[in-house]
Design an enzyme around this catalytic site. Structure first.
Site, short mmCIF file in Angstrom:
data_model
loop_
_atom_site.label_atom_id
_atom_site.label_comp_id
_atom_site.label_asym_id
_atom_site.label_seq_id
_atom_site.Cartn_x
_atom_site.Cartn_y
_atom_site.Cartn_z
N GLY A 46 0.82 -1.21 0.00
CA GLY A 46 0.00 0.00 0.00
C GLY A 46 0.85 1.25 0.00
N ASP A 48 3.62 -4.98 -7.53
CA ASP A 48 3.08 -3.71 -7.03
C ASP A 48 3.62 -2.53 -7.82
OD1 ASP A 48 5.39 -4.83 -5.48
OD2 ASP A 48 5.51 -2.79 -4.72
#
Ligand code: AMP
Ligand code: MG
Length: 519
Positions: free
Chosen positions: A98, A265
């Site tokens: 994140g 990611d």
């Protein structure tokens, strides 16, 4: 807000708190402008309040609590959010990553391209729920690197996120030593990553993956809404993402770019280059070149980027499985086969796109215009050129730009470059065969085709490093701005005047052999 018809929205936030969390940036002490990208601001039709000004400086520094910003008529379009994602890092799954130091500020739909939505994101604006012990900050060096290299990539014609602003924080960040801190404002077509789908699959369920897939289709591939719904639509989504990745890696190959950390990611669903950490450009052409200090096994080496893109797409495919499976007996196997077929097709799709990109480097505008014989000849010539360039330890960019300068010359030595090489005898023969092929193919204006495919000016690693060093040591940004301007016109085959030195490869003592994430 007054002035433009540019719209602001928070569509990603509306997906709910599972996908992102409202998070305020942490203010910094003494923000100062480093750079503002007026051309990008204009292309987004940003209103006055988000343009270079004392008030906008507060926004791009993350000082939203400052009343001068709070009172601004643009304050209400900002709703900062940290986005959740997971990801495979060097092949190992990390379920919770994140935005640890990034915040999505708003989405903008520009007045003159109402079908496109862009994210405006701060990078280095303080800790979030996803910081995992990190400080949420960024040193000046990585901010300058991303600003310079992402903008250079844009002007090279490679899909990429862009840089809108760079601001010094007036604070130190602590790594091995104290370093000046900075904040980058990044613009992206979205920040949806393969890792975002992995996050939805790992922590949510089918409904979350479906929500994200539907959002992605609406935002990036709206044409799919006109086709069949259900399973076939999600298969088509995978195909589209696969096409974009194939194009992206073919373009990296064309310009000699090594991303350095192709984790899932850092793989954008819309096919933009994202996250300029330990990235580098090839100088001497070495097909298996590795730069990143943490890439010990060369997983992300130049030559391996297509295979990694395929591997990353397979991770995306896994998350889509439940959206395609219709729960009929044995449908599991059928679904896996359908997804696998798409992933297996990647090398073929990539090879097509790469051959198309590379043919332009050799003066053929469209490889599809060649007959089978011509195509075989071209592929052989391209292969030999790369092999000889590697054997002769030539600079990748110089080799192709000097080839370009040969394109409209009937006679003469191959080039100054080739004359000095170890295998000099090879080159005149190669050149003769190449010119024959251009003739036989009736190649139209090979020089102008090549001059748009073979950059002369790239953000050479040693230059970027010198710029960062200078900025850190003395705050001097003269070279930063000079290079930024020159790299905005990479296909400039005119006399470069005072910028001639930017053509030069590094001296042996300037060569960058290792790059660092620098987070
Ligand atoms: P990157 O290597 O920049 O792709 O980052 C990988 C992960 O580490 C992402 O989840 C980042 O948000 C997080 N991260 C990187 N640097 C920091 C930092 N200084 N503070 C907090 N999180 C960070
Ligand atoms: Mg990243």
């Amino acid at each position: 807000m007054t002035s433009t018809k540019t719209r602001f929205q928070h569509s990603y936030g509306q997906l709910g708190n599972f996908f992102s969390r409202v998070t305020q940036p942490t203010p910094v002490q003494a923000p100062q402008w480093i750079a503002f990208n007026q051309a990008l601001a204009d292309s987004l039709s940003l209103p006055e309040a988000l343009q270079e000004s004392e008030t906008a400086l507060l926004l791009y520094a993350g000082n939203l609590e400052d009343e001068r910003w709070r009172d601004s008529d643009a304050a209400n379009v900002i709703e900062p959010r940290a986005l959740a994602y997971a990801g495979h890092q060097f092949g190992h799954f990390v379920p919770q990553l994140g935005d640890g130091r990034a915040l999505l500020l708003t989405e903008v739909v520009p007045e003159d391209s109402p079908h496109k939505t862009f994210d405006i994101q701060l990078k280095g604006a303080g800790p979030t729920a996803f910081s995992r012990g990190g400080d949420g900050r960024s040193p000046l060096g990585p901010v300058l690197r991303e600003y310079l290299v992402s903008e250079a990539m844009h002007h090279l014609g490679v899909p990429t996120t862009r840089a809108l602003a760079a601001v010094a924080s007036g604070e130190y960040v602590y790594r091995d030593s104290p370093l000046p801190g900075a904040i980058l404002t990044r613009v992206a077509s979205s920040h949806i990553r393969v890792g975002t789908f992995q996050f939805a699959a790992a922590h949510g369920g089918v409904e979350h993956v479906k929500k994200l897939a539907d959002y992605t289709i609406k935002r990036h591939f709206p044409e799919l809404l006109e086709g069949p719904s259900g399973g076939p639509r999600y298969l088509a989504l995978l195909q589209q993402v696969m096409q974009r990745q194939a194009h992206l890696i073919a373009e990296w190959t064309r310009v000699g770019f090594v991303h350095g950390v192709m984790n899932t990611d850092n793989t954008s669903i819309c096919g933009e280059t994202i996250d300029y950490g330990p990235c580098a450009f090839l100088d001497t052409f070495i097909n298996d070149k590795v730069f990143s200090s943490i890439d010990r096994n060369g997983r992300y080496r130049f030559s391996n980027q297509p295979r990694i893109a395929q591997w990353n797409l397979a991770r995306l495919a896994e998350t889509l499985l439940p959206l395609i499976d219709d729960k009929a007996p044995n449908s599991d196997e059928r679904t896996v086969a359908l997804l696998t077929d798409i992933i297996r097709d990647f090398p073929h799709v990539y090879a097509q796109k790469r051959d198309h990109s590379l043919a332009r480097k050799f003066g053929i505008a469209s490889i599809g215009d060649l007959d089978e014989h011509g195509k075989t000849d071209l592929l052989a010539l391209m292969d030999e050129f790369y092999q000889a360039t590697e054997a002769d330890e030539l600079d990748h960019t110089l080799a192709f730009s000097s080839l370009t300068q040969q394109a409209d010359r009937a006679e003469g030595p191959f080039s100054e470059l080739a004359k000095t090489t170890k295998n000099a005898a090879h080159w005149p023969l190669w050149r003769k065969r190449w010119l024959t092929l251009l003739n036989q193919a009736h190649a139209k204006q090979p020089f102008s085709v090549m001059a748009q495919a073979n950059p002369r000016l790239i953000p050479r690693n040693h230059r970027v490093q010198q710029i960062i060093h200078q900025a850190e040591e003395s705050g001097d940004l003269t070279e930063f701005f000079r290079c930024h301007r020159a790299w905005s016109n990479p296909y400039n085959y005119a006399d470069l005047g005072d910028n001639k030195d930017l053509l030069l490869p590094p001296e042996p003592n300037e060569q960058v052999t290792r790059t660092f994430c620098g987070t």
